[in-house]
Motif scaffolding. Sequence first.
Motif, mmCIF file in Angstrom:
data_model
loop_
_atom_site.group_PDB
_atom_site.id
_atom_site.type_symbol
_atom_site.label_atom_id
_atom_site.label_comp_id
_atom_site.label_asym_id
_atom_site.label_seq_id
_atom_site.Cartn_x
_atom_site.Cartn_y
_atom_site.Cartn_z
ATOM 1 N N THR A 13 0.872 -1.177 0.000
ATOM 2 C CA THR A 13 0.000 0.000 0.000
ATOM 3 C C THR A 13 0.904 1.220 0.000
ATOM 4 N N PRO A 14 0.383 2.395 -0.370
ATOM 5 C CA PRO A 14 1.222 3.594 -0.388
ATOM 6 C C PRO A 14 1.859 3.907 0.957
ATOM 7 N N ARG A 15 1.281 3.475 2.054
ATOM 8 C CA ARG A 15 1.852 3.747 3.372
ATOM 9 C C ARG A 15 2.854 2.688 3.783
ATOM 10 N N ASN A 16 3.017 1.677 2.971
ATOM 11 C CA ASN A 16 3.895 0.567 3.306
ATOM 12 C C ASN A 16 5.209 0.741 2.580
ATOM 13 N N SER A 17 6.317 0.578 3.278
ATOM 14 C CA SER A 17 7.623 0.765 2.663
ATOM 15 C C SER A 17 8.099 -0.460 1.896
ATOM 16 N N ILE A 18 7.342 -1.553 1.952
ATOM 17 C CA ILE A 18 7.742 -2.766 1.230
ATOM 18 C C ILE A 18 7.487 -2.553 -0.258
ATOM 19 N N THR A 19 8.514 -2.671 -1.049
ATOM 20 C CA THR A 19 8.373 -2.433 -2.494
ATOM 21 C C THR A 19 9.099 -3.494 -3.298
ATOM 22 N N ARG A 20 9.141 -4.714 -2.797
ATOM 23 C CA ARG A 20 9.944 -5.740 -3.453
ATOM 24 C C ARG A 20 9.205 -7.083 -3.398
ATOM 25 N N ALA A 21 9.422 -7.920 -4.431
ATOM 26 C CA ALA A 21 8.792 -9.242 -4.461
ATOM 27 C C ALA A 21 9.694 -10.216 -5.210
ATOM 28 N N SER A 22 9.499 -11.484 -4.927
ATOM 29 C CA SER A 22 10.170 -12.529 -5.695
ATOM 30 C C SER A 22 9.436 -12.704 -7.023
ATOM 31 N N PHE A 23 10.064 -13.417 -7.957
ATOM 32 C CA PHE A 23 9.396 -13.647 -9.233
ATOM 33 C C PHE A 23 9.944 -14.902 -9.906
ATOM 34 N N VAL A 24 9.111 -15.451 -10.795
ATOM 35 C CA VAL A 24 9.516 -16.472 -11.754
ATOM 36 C C VAL A 24 9.328 -15.861 -13.134
ATOM 37 N N GLN A 25 10.317 -16.035 -13.996
ATOM 38 C CA GLN A 25 10.232 -15.454 -15.338
ATOM 39 C C GLN A 25 10.599 -16.499 -16.388
ATOM 40 N N LEU A 26 9.754 -16.603 -17.401
ATOM 41 C CA LEU A 26 9.993 -17.507 -18.521
ATOM 42 C C LEU A 26 10.065 -16.695 -19.804
ATOM 43 N N GLU A 27 10.982 -17.070 -20.686
ATOM 44 C CA GLU A 27 11.020 -16.505 -22.027
ATOM 45 C C GLU A 27 10.676 -17.619 -23.008
ATOM 46 N N LEU A 28 9.675 -17.374 -23.846
ATOM 47 C CA LEU A 28 9.120 -18.384 -24.740
ATOM 48 C C LEU A 28 9.210 -17.915 -26.181
ATOM 49 N N ALA A 29 9.497 -18.847 -27.077
ATOM 50 C CA ALA A 29 9.594 -18.509 -28.487
ATOM 51 C C ALA A 29 8.215 -18.201 -29.053
ATOM 52 N N GLY A 30 8.128 -17.111 -29.800
ATOM 53 C CA GLY A 30 6.873 -16.756 -30.456
ATOM 54 C C GLY A 30 5.898 -16.060 -29.529
ATOM 55 N N ARG A 31 4.729 -15.786 -30.071
ATOM 56 C CA ARG A 31 3.652 -15.178 -29.292
ATOM 57 C C ARG A 31 2.771 -16.282 -28.717
ATOM 58 N N ILE A 32 2.412 -16.165 -27.462
ATOM 59 C CA ILE A 32 1.600 -17.201 -26.830
ATOM 60 C C ILE A 32 0.117 -16.857 -26.848
#
Length: 253
Positions: A13-32
């Motif tokens: 939230t705007p009052r919360n100083s937390i601004t970070r998250a984990s992520f999983v990212q995939l790169e795939l050939a072509g448009r899905i």
Amino acid sequence: MNRVALTRALGYTPRNSITRASFVQLELAGRIGLTEGRYLVREDDAERVLIVQEIDAPRPQRRGRRRARPVAPEEPEQVPVTRVTVTGVALDDASAGSAWLRETIGDRERGAQELRDATRIINRALSALRAEARDPLVQEIGVTKALTIRLGHGTGDELAEGRWTEASQLPQPRRGRLDDVDPQSRVAAVLAGRDEVHPAETLMQRARLDAQQGRDAEARYGLQAARAALREEPGPRRDQLMKELAAIEERLG
């Protein structure tokens, strides 16, 4: 979704100083099939964000062209790459992100679960797209189809743009049974007319995918259809297929 909405979707939230998250990212050939953008994902009490980007996409042809045109032999055109990012847990700071990444990379099962959760969310979106477009050729994805697989963490602004603070690129996973068998002989036999794929085989593979993606109702209906197909068209593979069908049913409970 604007940056404020993305930040809120990540659990901030705007009052919360937390601004970070984990992520999983995939790169795939072509448009899905998914349009570029940011999609809020709600699962139980958790909120995530699915971010879709197209990289190095060639300029599409004008829609006005309706006639075939002659072409000369040349190098294949560049294929676009779709980058799909799924956010995960909120993190207090970069050091917490580094600890999360180190622990996740070090625990094979935990890392695999992160990938399963991310692909399930992507496939949930693709399932909705397939249903709305009435297009059965909208295909679901898996990590074995990815050109690149990353785990990492970043700020809301970074993730919104497909960037990160820290990430690790994972090795390509095994492709399941394709790494253990040589399907070429079956392919050759089917193409030459010496063998055929029984309808129950197709239905069972679809049911297995549905079960893996958490769509238990679809999986059960698919197995019912497969069993009916085996009753009506037994075929030479009936006994083998019945055993496989029973094994899938047992896993579904």
